[in-house]
Design an enzyme around this catalytic site. Sequence first.
Site, PDB file in Angstrom:
ATOM      1  N   VAL A  62      -0.205  -4.281   0.185  1.00 15.13           N
ATOM      2  CA  VAL A  62      -1.397  -4.874   0.780  1.00 15.13           C
ATOM      3  C   VAL A  62      -2.316  -3.764   1.301  1.00 15.13           C
ATOM      4  O   VAL A  62      -1.842  -2.769   1.838  1.00 15.13           O
ATOM      5  CB  VAL A  62      -1.001  -5.784   1.973  1.00 15.13           C
ATOM      6  CG1 VAL A  62      -2.213  -6.367   2.654  1.00 15.13           C
ATOM      7  CG2 VAL A  62      -0.062  -6.884   1.524  1.00 15.13           C
ATOM      8  N   CYS A  63      -3.624  -3.967   1.159  1.00 22.07           N
ATOM      9  CA  CYS A  63      -4.609  -3.087   1.782  1.00 22.07           C
ATOM     10  C   CYS A  63      -5.787  -3.937   2.254  1.00 22.07           C
ATOM     11  O   CYS A  63      -5.637  -5.138   2.472  1.00 22.07           O
ATOM     12  CB  CYS A  63      -5.051  -1.969   0.829  1.00 22.07           C
ATOM     13  SG  CYS A  63      -6.031  -2.533  -0.568  1.00 22.07           S
ATOM     14  N   HIS A  64      -6.954  -3.348   2.392  1.00 24.06           N
ATOM     15  CA  HIS A  64      -8.120  -4.077   2.897  1.00 24.06           C
ATOM     16  C   HIS A  64      -8.661  -5.067   1.859  1.00 24.06           C
ATOM     17  O   HIS A  64      -8.875  -6.230   2.163  1.00 24.06           O
ATOM     18  CB  HIS A  64      -9.212  -3.096   3.324  1.00 24.06           C
ATOM     19  CG  HIS A  64     -10.435  -3.747   3.868  1.00 24.06           C
ATOM     20  ND1 HIS A  64     -10.446  -4.412   5.071  1.00 24.06           N
ATOM     21  CD2 HIS A  64     -11.688  -3.855   3.360  1.00 24.06           C
ATOM     22  CE1 HIS A  64     -11.657  -4.898   5.288  1.00 24.06           C
ATOM     23  NE2 HIS A  64     -12.427  -4.574   4.259  1.00 24.06           N
TER      24      HIS A  64
END
Length: 98
Positions: A62-64
Amino acid sequence: MKTIQPDQLLEKIKKGENVNIIDVREDLEVAAGKIPEANHIPLGDIPHSLDKLDKNKHYYMVCHSGGRSSSACEYLVNQGYDVTNMIGGMLAWPGETK
């Protein structure tokens, strides 16, 4: 590359499935809120953190917005890890954060 929609990952969490989530955002981003079940390993630290990951486990990255986690997935797949990228990142996350 394997992908998952944010609502599908949230459903796995709600069902009590054992999910291994890695948030690859930077410290300041994570300080603003992350998926409660997620472990934080910034993208730049991934190559130096392989000893923290188990090749026998599956990881959700997961990231932005999905770009950095996609890069992390590509790198980890090349290292022999089983990973899935969460599409849309935290911008698309429908669940709670802490």
